[in-house]
Design a protein around this motif. Sequence first.
Motif, PDB file in Angstrom:
ATOM      1  N   LYS A   1       0.838  -1.204   0.000  1.00 45.17           N
ATOM      2  CA  LYS A   1       0.000   0.000   0.000  1.00 45.17           C
ATOM      3  C   LYS A   1       0.872   1.253   0.000  1.00 45.17           C
ATOM      4  N   VAL A   2       0.423   2.259  -0.716  1.00 47.14           N
ATOM      5  CA  VAL A   2       1.092   3.555  -0.736  1.00 47.14           C
ATOM      6  C   VAL A   2       0.382   4.440   0.287  1.00 47.14           C
ATOM      7  N   GLU A   3       1.128   4.922   1.275  1.00 47.43           N
ATOM      8  CA  GLU A   3       0.538   5.796   2.299  1.00 47.43           C
ATOM      9  C   GLU A   3       0.564   7.259   1.883  1.00 47.43           C
ATOM     10  N   ALA A   4       1.649   7.691   1.249  1.00 49.82           N
ATOM     11  CA  ALA A   4       1.762   9.092   0.851  1.00 49.82           C
ATOM     12  C   ALA A   4       2.800   9.235  -0.253  1.00 49.82           C
ATOM     13  N   VAL A   5       2.603  10.263  -1.070  1.00 48.06           N
ATOM     14  CA  VAL A   5       3.552  10.602  -2.132  1.00 48.06           C
ATOM     15  C   VAL A   5       3.607  12.124  -2.209  1.00 48.06           C
ATOM     16  N   ARG A   6       4.826  12.640  -2.351  1.00 53.72           N
ATOM     17  CA  ARG A   6       4.976  14.077  -2.582  1.00 53.72           C
ATOM     18  C   ARG A   6       6.124  14.296  -3.558  1.00 53.72           C
ATOM     19  N   ALA A   7       6.027  15.392  -4.282  1.00 55.03           N
ATOM     20  CA  ALA A   7       7.061  15.739  -5.258  1.00 55.03           C
ATOM     21  C   ALA A   7       8.250  16.351  -4.547  1.00 55.03           C
ATOM     22  N   HIS A   8       9.461  16.047  -5.059  1.00 59.16           N
ATOM     23  CA  HIS A   8      10.679  16.608  -4.493  1.00 59.16           C
ATOM     24  C   HIS A   8      11.763  16.606  -5.560  1.00 59.16           C
ATOM     25  N   LYS A   9      12.045  17.781  -6.143  1.00 61.61           N
ATOM     26  CA  LYS A   9      13.116  17.942  -7.134  1.00 61.61           C
ATOM     27  C   LYS A   9      13.014  16.948  -8.291  1.00 61.61           C
ATOM     28  N   GLY A  10      11.836  16.862  -8.883  1.00 64.10           N
ATOM     29  CA  GLY A  10      11.631  15.984 -10.022  1.00 64.10           C
ATOM     30  C   GLY A  10      11.469  14.514  -9.681  1.00 64.10           C
ATOM     31  N   MET A  11      11.509  14.199  -8.412  1.00 65.86           N
ATOM     32  CA  MET A  11      11.360  12.809  -7.943  1.00 65.86           C
ATOM     33  C   MET A  11      10.071  12.713  -7.132  1.00 65.86           C
ATOM     34  N   CYS A  12       9.733  11.499  -6.761  1.00 68.09           N
ATOM     35  CA  CYS A  12       8.607  11.251  -5.867  1.00 68.09           C
ATOM     36  C   CYS A  12       9.156  10.747  -4.545  1.00 68.09           C
ATOM     37  N   LEU A  13       8.733  11.347  -3.468  1.00 67.21           N
ATOM     38  CA  LEU A  13       9.036  10.799  -2.147  1.00 67.21           C
ATOM     39  C   LEU A  13       7.838   9.953  -1.760  1.00 67.21           C
ATOM     40  N   VAL A  14       8.088   8.662  -1.593  1.00 67.53           N
ATOM     41  CA  VAL A  14       7.020   7.690  -1.385  1.00 67.53           C
ATOM     42  C   VAL A  14       7.133   7.084   0.007  1.00 67.53           C
ATOM     43  N   LYS A  15       6.012   7.051   0.691  1.00 68.95           N
ATOM     44  CA  LYS A  15       5.930   6.392   2.000  1.00 68.95           C
ATOM     45  C   LYS A  15       5.067   5.152   1.805  1.00 68.95           C
ATOM     46  N   LEU A  16       5.671   3.985   1.998  1.00 67.01           N
ATOM     47  CA  LEU A  16       4.966   2.712   1.862  1.00 67.01           C
ATOM     48  C   LEU A  16       4.486   2.242   3.225  1.00 67.01           C
ATOM     49  N   LYS A  17       3.337   1.608   3.246  1.00 66.04           N
ATOM     50  CA  LYS A  17       2.794   1.072   4.492  1.00 66.04           C
ATOM     51  C   LYS A  17       3.756   0.029   5.059  1.00 66.04           C
ATOM     52  N   GLY A  18       4.068   0.178   6.338  1.00 67.42           N
ATOM     53  CA  GLY A  18       4.931  -0.782   7.016  1.00 67.42           C
ATOM     54  C   GLY A  18       6.420  -0.484   6.887  1.00 67.42           C
ATOM     55  N   VAL A  19       6.768   0.530   6.119  1.00 70.99           N
ATOM     56  CA  VAL A  19       8.166   0.925   5.975  1.00 70.99           C
ATOM     57  C   VAL A  19       8.328   2.209   6.789  1.00 70.99           C
ATOM     58  N   ASP A  20       8.802   2.052   8.040  1.00 73.97           N
ATOM     59  CA  ASP A  20       8.800   3.169   8.984  1.00 73.97           C
ATOM     60  C   ASP A  20      10.183   3.590   9.457  1.00 73.97           C
ATOM     61  N   SER A  21      11.231   3.068   8.837  1.00 71.28           N
ATOM     62  CA  SER A  21      12.581   3.451   9.238  1.00 71.28           C
ATOM     63  C   SER A  21      13.502   3.362   8.026  1.00 71.28           C
ATOM     64  N   ILE A  22      14.652   3.973   8.154  1.00 72.37           N
ATOM     65  CA  ILE A  22      15.628   3.915   7.070  1.00 72.37           C
ATOM     66  C   ILE A  22      16.073   2.472   6.817  1.00 72.37           C
ATOM     67  N   ASP A  23      16.182   1.681   7.886  1.00 71.53           N
ATOM     68  CA  ASP A  23      16.578   0.276   7.725  1.00 71.53           C
ATOM     69  C   ASP A  23      15.518  -0.529   6.980  1.00 71.53           C
ATOM     70  N   ALA A  24      14.254  -0.223   7.240  1.00 68.25           N
ATOM     71  CA  ALA A  24      13.167  -0.917   6.533  1.00 68.25           C
ATOM     72  C   ALA A  24      13.082  -0.478   5.075  1.00 68.25           C
ATOM     73  N   ALA A  25      13.538   0.736   4.778  1.00 68.06           N
ATOM     74  CA  ALA A  25      13.473   1.263   3.415  1.00 68.06           C
ATOM     75  C   ALA A  25      14.612   0.765   2.529  1.00 68.06           C
ATOM     76  N   ARG A  26      15.766   0.512   3.121  1.00 64.92           N
ATOM     77  CA  ARG A  26      16.953   0.153   2.324  1.00 64.92           C
ATOM     78  C   ARG A  26      16.760  -1.021   1.360  1.00 64.92           C
ATOM     79  N   PRO A  27      16.036  -2.082   1.725  1.00 67.49           N
ATOM     80  CA  PRO A  27      15.876  -3.205   0.771  1.00 67.49           C
ATOM     81  C   PRO A  27      15.140  -2.830  -0.522  1.00 67.49           C
ATOM     82  N   TYR A  28      14.451  -1.684  -0.540  1.00 65.56           N
ATOM     83  CA  TYR A  28      13.713  -1.265  -1.730  1.00 65.56           C
ATOM     84  C   TYR A  28      14.593  -0.514  -2.740  1.00 65.56           C
ATOM     85  N   ILE A  29      15.781  -0.079  -2.307  1.00 71.31           N
ATOM     86  CA  ILE A  29      16.660   0.674  -3.199  1.00 71.31           C
ATOM     87  C   ILE A  29      17.025  -0.190  -4.406  1.00 71.31           C
ATOM     88  N   ARG A  30      16.922   0.409  -5.596  1.00 68.78           N
ATOM     89  CA  ARG A  30      17.191  -0.219  -6.899  1.00 68.78           C
ATOM     90  C   ARG A  30      16.101  -1.201  -7.332  1.00 68.78           C
TER      91      ARG A  30
END
Length: 177
Positions: free
Chosen positions: A49-78
Amino acid sequence: MKQFIEAGEFVTTHGVMGELKLYPWCDGPEFVAALPRLFFTPEGGRETKVEAVRAHKGMCLVKLKGVDSIDAARPYIRKVAYFSRADVKLPEGRYFVQDIVGCTVKDADTGVEYGVITAVEHPAAIDVYTVENSGGETFLFPAVPEFLDTLSPEQGVVTVRPIPGMFTNDGGNDDAD
């Protein structure tokens, strides 16, 4: 037509609360913000689920449900994020790029086949189609109303009304030997 379409690629984290930067491969942050969920394989797979999205310098800042820390976000990179075609309603006469790629380009008046669309670029206000003929030659076709007759991805055909020389590599001289 594929059910799941590429929304973009997560390129890095943002902050420490689990936000991710998505490089959009679609229309941009507004389009991504309207998506209720994302998937992580071309076949769909696990839904997030997508909780929130906002524009930032031509990119999208995306908040995914259940991803609440930098450590939880890292596996999504690439990772490439996909959306379901069922989650989007396009206006009449609009198509996804992936539906246009692979279409045969035909002359609207003569029926002559010029080739197949292999890519769609967006260098400015118009789309430019790369068309490859059976001999492997490529041509750039500006998808403007003056030249583009009909888009029919459902039938795998795009009809065009090109000017002389548009689909030749002889400097525009259609009578060249």
